[in-house]
Design an enzyme around this catalytic site. Sequence first.
Site, PDB file in Angstrom:
ATOM      1  N   GLU A 146      -2.218 -43.238 -44.135  1.00  0.00           N
ATOM      2  CA  GLU A 146      -3.075 -44.222 -44.756  1.00  0.00           C
ATOM      3  C   GLU A 146      -3.269 -43.636 -46.273  1.00  0.00           C
ATOM      4  OE1 GLU A 146      -5.683 -46.778 -46.043  1.00  0.00           O
ATOM      5  OE2 GLU A 146      -5.026 -46.835 -43.977  1.00  0.00           O
ATOM      6  N   ASP A 199      -0.606 -51.937 -39.193  1.00  0.00           N
ATOM      7  CA  ASP A 199      -1.899 -52.974 -39.342  1.00  0.00           C
ATOM      8  C   ASP A 199      -2.232 -53.118 -40.752  1.00  0.00           C
ATOM      9  OD1 ASP A 199      -3.875 -54.677 -38.932  1.00  0.00           O
ATOM     10  OD2 ASP A 199      -5.209 -52.817 -38.297  1.00  0.00           O
ATOM     11  N   CYS A 224      -3.687 -60.340 -40.104  1.00  0.00           N
ATOM     12  CA  CYS A 224      -4.521 -61.284 -40.117  1.00  0.00           C
ATOM     13  C   CYS A 224      -4.116 -62.499 -41.133  1.00  0.00           C
ATOM     14  CB  CYS A 224      -5.825 -60.423 -40.712  1.00  0.00           C
ATOM     15  SG  CYS A 224      -5.830 -59.831 -42.291  1.00  0.00           S
TER      16      CYS A 224
END
Length: 378
Positions: A260, A306, A335
């Site tokens: 991350e 993601d 998304c």
Amino acid sequence: MSTDSPHLTLTIDSLAFGGEGIARDNGRVVFVPFTAPGDVVEVRITEAKKTFARGEVVQVVTPGPDRAAAPCPYYGPKRCGGCQYQHLTYEAELKAKAGHVAEALTRIGKLTLAAGTIEPIVPSPQPYGYRNRITVHRSENGKGDKIGFHRAESHDIIDIPHCLIAAPEVNDALGALRRQELAPKRGRAVNFTRPTHFSLRHPDLPPSAFHQVNLFLLGPLRDLVAGWVGTGRRLVEGYCGGGFFTEVLAPHFASITAIEFDSRSLRDARRKTLINVAWIEGSVEECLGAALAASGAEGTDALLLDPPREGLAPGVVTAILAAEQPPRRIVYVSCNPATLARDGGKLSARYTLARVQPLDLFPRTAQVESITLWELKA
């Protein structure tokens, strides 16, 4: 009738990704927002090109079967830019979104989808009151006389005291902010991101990390991803955020490397004290190659990705395709159907798209979530 005329009477055939209705006039595609399939509308052309045009509705001559009355008083042309589908029945919205996912994968990704590859879209149990966080804005004059959302395609602020797609707790925070009863140091419900921008969150959310927005689909989303990722010796996770997926996957793998870039999100993730997870702070593009190589001869059982709406950086795809021991399966959560399809087209050099699961995490808006499963070719 020619598109040179100021007004046209058109029939809307379908919806484009983003929410605009699609009509045709003498072979030219005309995009018209706030229309529904089957609508007959009088349209004023606002932009005309050789192959397409854009217009705005003057009046709905005959409403189509998918048209519905929008419940929000701030919804519509040149109003709040947050929602695009309140004028549709929810069934029509779901059908359109499922179609957008399939179209993107085949048209942009150039992928051939076997029958049954795309699962029926998972609806939100409630199309309103689902958002666990929103960002509102105060008018730039600093007087706080307007607090709300940007007008569509504008920096103007529309004063909005209540958002229909926000959860009750988030609307409570909005009301408190509007009454000026909250300040930056009075609790985590309000997080000042910029002087005139305010992040309002459900009290159960961590104050800084990115988090999926739909209160009603958090569990189903996580369960689906965990089921598709499966079990094994080693998992690599890119864009792990605050550990939303990592937490449920940790019991099913001997070791996990979670990457991350955002230090605030990673701080929230580390609070979970998962002993078999190595948290790596850095960009996925820079760190993924080494993480895959660290799996050694046994390789990586699964890779979970993601990314944000922009999709995978070019170096991420390169690292996957160039790996000496590529992951046996990839679960890619997206998304944005367009960037998912773009990246999927590249991944198809070594992977087969096995399953696609659309989910409506963002009812009444044009966004749609998708989970995809990619299996390494023999």
